[in-house]
Enzyme design. Structure first.
Site, PDB file in Angstrom:
ATOM      1  N   CYS A 108       0.858  -1.186   0.000  1.00 28.64           N
ATOM      2  CA  CYS A 108       0.000   0.000   0.000  1.00 28.64           C
ATOM      3  C   CYS A 108       0.895   1.238   0.000  1.00 28.64           C
ATOM      4  O   CYS A 108       1.882   1.267  -0.737  1.00 28.64           O
ATOM      5  CB  CYS A 108      -1.036  -0.032   1.131  1.00 28.64           C
ATOM      6  SG  CYS A 108      -0.416  -0.371   2.784  1.00 28.64           S
ATOM      7  N   ASN A 109       0.615   2.237   0.814  1.00 28.50           N
ATOM      8  CA  ASN A 109       1.347   3.500   0.730  1.00 28.50           C
ATOM      9  C   ASN A 109       2.685   3.527   1.455  1.00 28.50           C
ATOM     10  O   ASN A 109       3.527   4.348   1.136  1.00 28.50           O
ATOM     11  CB  ASN A 109       0.478   4.654   1.216  1.00 28.50           C
ATOM     12  CG  ASN A 109      -0.483   5.122   0.153  1.00 28.50           C
ATOM     13  OD1 ASN A 109      -0.155   5.145  -1.025  1.00 28.50           O
ATOM     14  ND2 ASN A 109      -1.679   5.487   0.553  1.00 28.50           N
TER      15      ASN A 109
END
Length: 188
Positions: free
Chosen positions: A142-143
């Protein structure tokens, strides 16, 4: 020119992924994509990806293993997995994040939908649950290390029956990818 000495420019350094590997070409839905590092040795990340402090509880530092049995990985392992036809690399961020730029070859499977879409990962419906005996090997990201989207997807997938041993977790996510100046994509 008389009285002017020619000055040679220094050779441009080659910023490799690792020793002996300048780039990696990975298959994507739109054809092959080449991943390399930014060649500007003065390059710095800025803006969103350079932020180091995000408030917890929404953005707490995530564990390396959100579930027992999963395999944490780094950039080199993820690059190998992107080249492996038997592995699915999953961007577990929401579609708007994915469309703003992702890792070439990654497939968007938002964390909010992961446990409901296990059929796309080699599982099959079995009554009220899932039979994941033929599940694919997957890598989720993800981020970054503070982003809870992949850990949430991983926990939900395992709770639904996906084998933890077939899940790899790239915890550094997009923040780490940007930190190393690796190629990203932008959807049209």
């Amino acid at each position: 020119m008389p009285g002017h000495s020619a000055r040679s420019e220094p050779e441009t350094p080659v910023v490799a992924i690792t020793e002996g590997k300048l780039h990696v070409t990975v298959p994507t839905r739109n054809g092959p994509a080449t991943i390399s590092r930014i060649q500007d040795t003065e390059n710095e990340i800025s803006g969103y990806w350079a932020r180091t402090s995000r408030p917890c509880p929404k953005s707490c530092i995530q564990p390396m293993r959100p579930v027992d049995g999963i395999v944490p990985i780094g950039e080199l392992e993820l690059l190998d997995m992107l080249c492996d036809a038997g592995t699915l690399v999953l961007d577990s961020r929401t579609a708007d994040w994915f469309e703003a730029g992702s890792i070439p070859g990654a497939i968007n499977l938002p964390f909010t939908e992961a446990a409901d879409r296990l059929d796309e990962l080699g599982c099959r419906r079995d009554g009220d649950g899932w039979d994941c005996a033929s599940a694919a090997t997957v890598a989720l990201f993800c981020n970054g290390p503070w982003c809870g989207q992949s850990p949430t997807a991983i926990r939900d997938m395992v709770a639904a029956g996906f084998p933890a041993g077939r899940i790899h977790y790239y915890r550094d996510g997009m923040q780490g990818w940007h930190m190393f100046g690796l190629t990203t994509t932008r959807s049209a």
